[in-house]
Design an enzyme around this catalytic site. Structure first.
Site, PDB file in Angstrom:
ATOM      1  CE  LYS A  79      -9.502  -3.522 -64.991  1.00  0.00           C
ATOM      2  NZ  LYS A  79     -10.050  -2.533 -65.843  1.00  0.00           N
ATOM      3  CB  SER A 154      -8.355  -2.517 -69.318  1.00  0.00           C
ATOM      4  OG  SER A 154      -9.299  -1.950 -68.146  1.00  0.00           O
ATOM      5  CB  SER A 178     -11.809  -0.498 -68.769  1.00  0.00           C
ATOM      6  OG  SER A 178     -10.722  -0.148 -69.523  1.00  0.00           O
TER       7      SER A 178
END
Lengths: 503, 478
Positions: A79, A154, A178
């Protein structure tokens, strides 16, 4: 049959036996990216050359007889809020659009040491603030199961990359859901470990007391393998736990006889879609059939979790994001009159609207005269929410809930309504407030979209969750399904035959 | 109406640890700009602070030396504000649970001992430095200092005169030097001071409106600024005006304080516990360990000098306030010197020499054992006190021990009577006038003759013996 539809443990067999080289594995992933990335948009940056170099190094290591770990030569996505030395780390924000860190996050070092090969940096909601991956400066990621839908957020890019075969596993971060919510939306396994289990050093902070790094994988076994690589105390993170780390693969036994499961009724109230409810209930029945005892229970302070979270997380964020001021690195607005003006312009132009909204919320919550009424009150409620869980874990080994109240929603559906967006994290947020480990595993499909089951455990009980997830996996085939998008050529997957057919 | 000033001081002290408060970078003063930096102290994304155990030990040591209580549970908080020299745009500090609290120091004023309360002592990190001068456009930043550990010592509003403020600062400085936690150099910024001052009618127990004064760069400027500000406030009050609560800056050159109201001061720091740092639990064992390691403090040393060595209070204080000098003294005494004599030599001759040379004791070559030897030479009458002064100078510059100096230069006192009688006879013969005067009854004419005899022996004559011999010769008793 493609190499990028296999799991890490399957690929490891092929790689260590010499049936597939790391370079072939890497190239297969690059081809898959070539083929579908335009539709999925899972990545902010693809590190093609790095991947091939790392794969070549893995091949060389294998040929020279070095000990090959389970993740050696395995392509992974990270990420884009986890710093990678020499590779842009943007947090999907204009303010860090060209930021190249001179250091690695601890987890990145650990995965490199374990032989993991970086494919690229995964898209996300800007600074991890969002539940749909639509709040990215670089545009949204699309759900591989239906590109008209969001992948969740997210960590939407990480989840989509793993679901679409653009990486074998990925790291995400989970502050209020997330990892778990996008795992649920994309039909992959997502684990938020216990707070402190994984070092946060190098994770760009959103809300420090809630943030935790965790893996996205295609099955529970891979989840255990990645956890083995990333968990453990880090002297660079004083909030990381010195709790000993077990070998998580030892939890992979298909026996849950006598395990006590609680089903908190507050997670099954209004807002829960019928399809999700049905899928979750049938998974619960399945667990009971396998010998677990299942009992309804109550976590009475659950309804305060969302408001508590939206005071604590923005408060911490308002301080954590203060450093993006254009002074030392990152975006700096031009044409400022003085330094105060430079701050204002830089931050206004550099942050997107959702980030600005949360900075303002948090600043307000910490202001003199409001601190006691908001922030301090929120901390007290947080303690009550923790107590709820403590009480439940006196009776239960784990709690079972939906991961999200719905399957993946359509792109744009909630973008204009922050509150309804916030509600999609309602099942995951309490877990972060209490610092507990939780796992999302696919338990069914609805409207052609995956549904996630959330398993919540007491602190450091990741092993219990893996065991439950593994048992479920043994009696279902949800984890073997792949999004239609990836079926560019006909393939008929068979777990047992995969190694033989793969090359 | 007569007014009295009510003053509280906030003193920042940089701890002299090897590394910074929350990372491994060097905490050393100076260095080329931005060479003592890393991702952590530059506030880069994703980094985390790790507290420096030594800095915490030092803060505890300073707390104990200031008679503070150590908090069994303490934590770090974030003080949020934007400033370019602040890498994270918040400063890690301590808000409501400082590591030390409720302490005091005693200062010695003309009116006797005064006890000044210490409200709190807390830990924080220093900021970087902005450089504006000589920069064509904009400003430059040096982050070498960013993250260096600091302690802030906040006094109670117990200070009543500018002189007391100076004495308080001196006392804090001496104590910090003794504990070894800081080099406390105001010129290098390792000790900084802000003052809060208000006036009230003498005898009143209410507090007046507070004014904060910043930018004072020496003890003397603190004293001057407070004197100026008290006079300013008094004239405002006497002309019927009201004091505005504000921050004023001291202008050293003009000798005035001026109002520095600016936007950046309407600050709400939004303190909250730093979630990156776990709270600190300090058990009694740790406190005891730090307490045991505390060296002798200035007040204890002062008592020892006065009570054990019978030094005059003034001498004891001068010695105690200079850590190096006091150490020198203690070593000389430990090597066998008579304490009073050693103190005298240090106070008068050595200090005089150092002042004249503009040097500190560590910059000259004399060792404590040299002083012990010198005193011993006088006591054994090997040399006279006067010769000893010359020997001291020689030792300071060459580092040779006094015995060698005396030997090399042939300075051994003449105590051989027959040798002196011969010289005395010559002096008498050469000075018939004074001899005549003496014999006529002007007995003090002998002083001149002794002087002449000393001169003739180049100071080596034992002065007592010289006196005796001359007297006997003059009185005709030889």
């Amino acid at each position: 049959m493609s190499l990028c539809d296999l799991t890490a443990h399957e690929l490891h067999k092929l790689f260590s036996s010499g049936e597939a080289s790391a370079t072939e594995i890497a190239e297969a992933h690059l081809e898959r990216i070539e083929a579908i990335e335009q539709e999925v948009r899972a990545y902010v940056t693809v590190t093609r050359d790095r991947l091939l170099e790392a794969a070549a190094a893995a091949d060389k290591a294998r040929q020279s007889g070095e000990v090959i770990g389970p993740l050696t030569g395995i392509p992974m996505a990270i990420k884009d809020n986890i710093v990678t030395q020499g590779v842009k780390t943007t947090c999907a924000s204009r303010i860090l659009e060209n930021f190249i860190p001179p250091y690695n996050a601890t987890v990145v070092d650990r995965l490199y040491n374990a032989g993991g090969c970086l494919v690229g940096k995964a898209n996300m909601d800007e600074f991890a603030m969002g539940s749909s991956c639509e709040h990215s400066h670089f545009g949204p990621t699309h759900n591989p199961w239906d590109t008209g839908r969001v992948p969740g957020g997210s960590s939407g890019g990480s989840a989509a990359a793993v679901a679409a075969g653009e990486a074998v596993f990925a790291l995400g971060s989970d502050t209020g859901g997330s990892i778990r919510q996008p795992a649920s939306f994309c039909g992959v396994v997502g684990m938020k470990p216990t707070y402190g289990r994984v070092s946060r050093y190098g994770l760009v902070a959103f809300a420090s007391s809630l943030d935790q790094i965790g893996p996205f994988t295609r099955d529970i076994t891979d989840c255990a393998l990645v956890l083995n690589a990333i968990c453990g105390h880090d002297p660079r993170d004083t909030t990381s736990a010195s709790e000993p780390v077990p070998d998580f693969t030892e939890s992979l036994v298909p026996d849950i006889c006598g395990m006590r499961l609680g089903v908190p009724r507050e997670y099954f109230e209004e807002g829960l879609s019928k399809g999700v409810r049905e899928a979750v209930n049938s998974a619960i029945e399945l667990l009971a059939e396998m010998g677990a005892t299942v009992e309804e229970c109550s976590l009475p302070h659950t309804r305060y979790a969302l408001s508590t979270y939206y005071l604590i997380a923005p408060a911490e964020a308002s301080s954590n994001l203060a450093r993006y001021d254009g002074v030392r690195y990152g975006y700096r607005a031009s044409g400022a009159r003085d330094f105060v003006d430079m701050y204002k312009k830089t931050r206004y132009e550099g942050f997107g609207p959702e980030v600005r909204r949360r900075i303002m919320l948090g600043t307000y919550a910490l202001s003199a005269g409001y601190y006691d009424a908001y922030y301090l009150k929120a901390l007290k409620v947080r303690t009550l929410i923790c107590k709820d869980f403590d009480n439940a874990f006196d009776k239960f080994d784990a709690l079972v809930t939906p991961t999200a109240p719905t399957v993946a929603f359509s792109l744009g559906e909630k973008a204009a309504d922050p509150l309804s967006m916030y509600l999609s994290d309602i099942c995951t947020i309490p877990v972060n407030l209490a610092g507990l480990p939780a796992l999302s595993v696919t338990c069914g499909f609805n409207e052609g979209m995956p549904v996630g089951l959330q398993l919540i455990g007491p602190h450091f009980a990741e092993g219990t969750l893996l065991r439950l997830g593994y048992a479920l996996e043994q009696s279902t085939d949800f984890h073997r399904r792949r999004p239609p998008l990836t079926k560019t050529q006909e393939w008929d997957r068979n777990m047992e035959e995969a190694p033989d057919n793969a090359v | 109406m007569r007014y009295e000033m009510v003053v509280g001081l906030e003193v920042h002290i940089e701890l002299s640890t090897e590394s910074k408060m929350f990372c491994d970078c060097s905490a050393k003063f100076g260095g080329e700009a931005n060479t003592h930096v890393c991702p952590v102290c530059l506030g880069m994304p994703g980094v985390l602070p790790v507290p420096n155990k030594k800095a915490i030990d030092y803060a505890m040591r300073a707390s104990l030396a200031l008679n503070c209580q150590i908090a069994p549970f303490t934590k770090f908080d974030r003080k949020n504000y934007h400033y370019p020299d602040m890498p994270k745009d918040y400063q890690i500090s301590q808000y409501d649970k400082p590591i030390g609290s409720n302490g005091y120091v005693v200062i010695r004023t003309d009116k006797g001992d005064r006890r000044i309360g210490i409200r709190r002592l807390h830990m924080e990190e220093d900021t970087g430095k902005s450089l504006h001068e000589g920069v064509a456009a904009g400003s430059l930043l040096d982050f070498n200092r960013a993250g260096v550990p600091l302690i802030e010592i906040v006094s109670e509003p117990d200070i009543r005169t500018a002189e007391e403020a100076r004495l308080y600062l001196q006392k804090i400085r001496t104590i910090m030097l003794y504990t070894g936690v800081s080099d406390v150099k105001m010129e290098e910024g390792s000790m900084r001071c802000d003052a809060n001052i208000s006036l009230r009618p003498e005898g009143s127990s209410e507090f007046g409106t507070l004014v904060e004064i910043k930018n004072m760069n020496s003890f003397r400027s603190v004293q001057r600024a407070l004197e100026y500000e008290a006079a300013r406030q008094q004239s405002v009050l006497e002309s019927g005006g009201r004091i505005v609560r504000e921050t004023r800056h001291w202008d050293e050159g003009r000798g005035v304080t001026f109002s520095s109201r600016s936007k950046e001061e309407a600050h709400d720091y939004r303190y909250f516990p730093d979630p990156d740092l776990v709270p600190l639990e300090i058990n009694q064992e740790w406190v005891d360990e730090v307490r045991r390691a505390l060296p002798e403090l200035p007040d204890q040393r002062f008592r020892r000098y006065v009570e054990e060595y019978n030094l005059p209070a003034y001498d004891a204080r001068v010695l105690v306030e200079d850590l190096a000098l006091a150490g020198f003294f203690d070593e000389a005494v430990a090597a066998g010197a008579n304490p009073k004599a050693a103190s005298n030599w240090i106070m008068v001759d050595l200090q005089g020499l150092l002042k004249g040379e503009g040097k500190s004791i560590s910059e000259v070559k004399i060792k404590p054992s040299h002083l012990t030897q010198l005193i011993d030479l006088i006591e054994k009458a090997t040399i006279s006190g006067k010769i000893a002064k010359d020997v001291l100078v020689e030792v300071c510059f060459t580092g040779k021990d006094p015995e060698s100096v005396v030997k090399e230069k042939g300075l051994v006192q003449i105590t051989d009577e027959s040798a002196l009688i011969k010289a005395a006879e010559e002096v008498l013969a050469a000075n018939p006038g004074p001899v005549e005067d003496y014999r006529k009854g002007k007995k003090n004419a002998i002083g001149f003759l002794v002087g002449q005899l000393m001169k003739a022996t180049r100071g080596k004559a034992n002065p007592g013996l010289a006196n005796d011999i001359l007297r006997k010769l003059l009185d005709g008793s030889v």
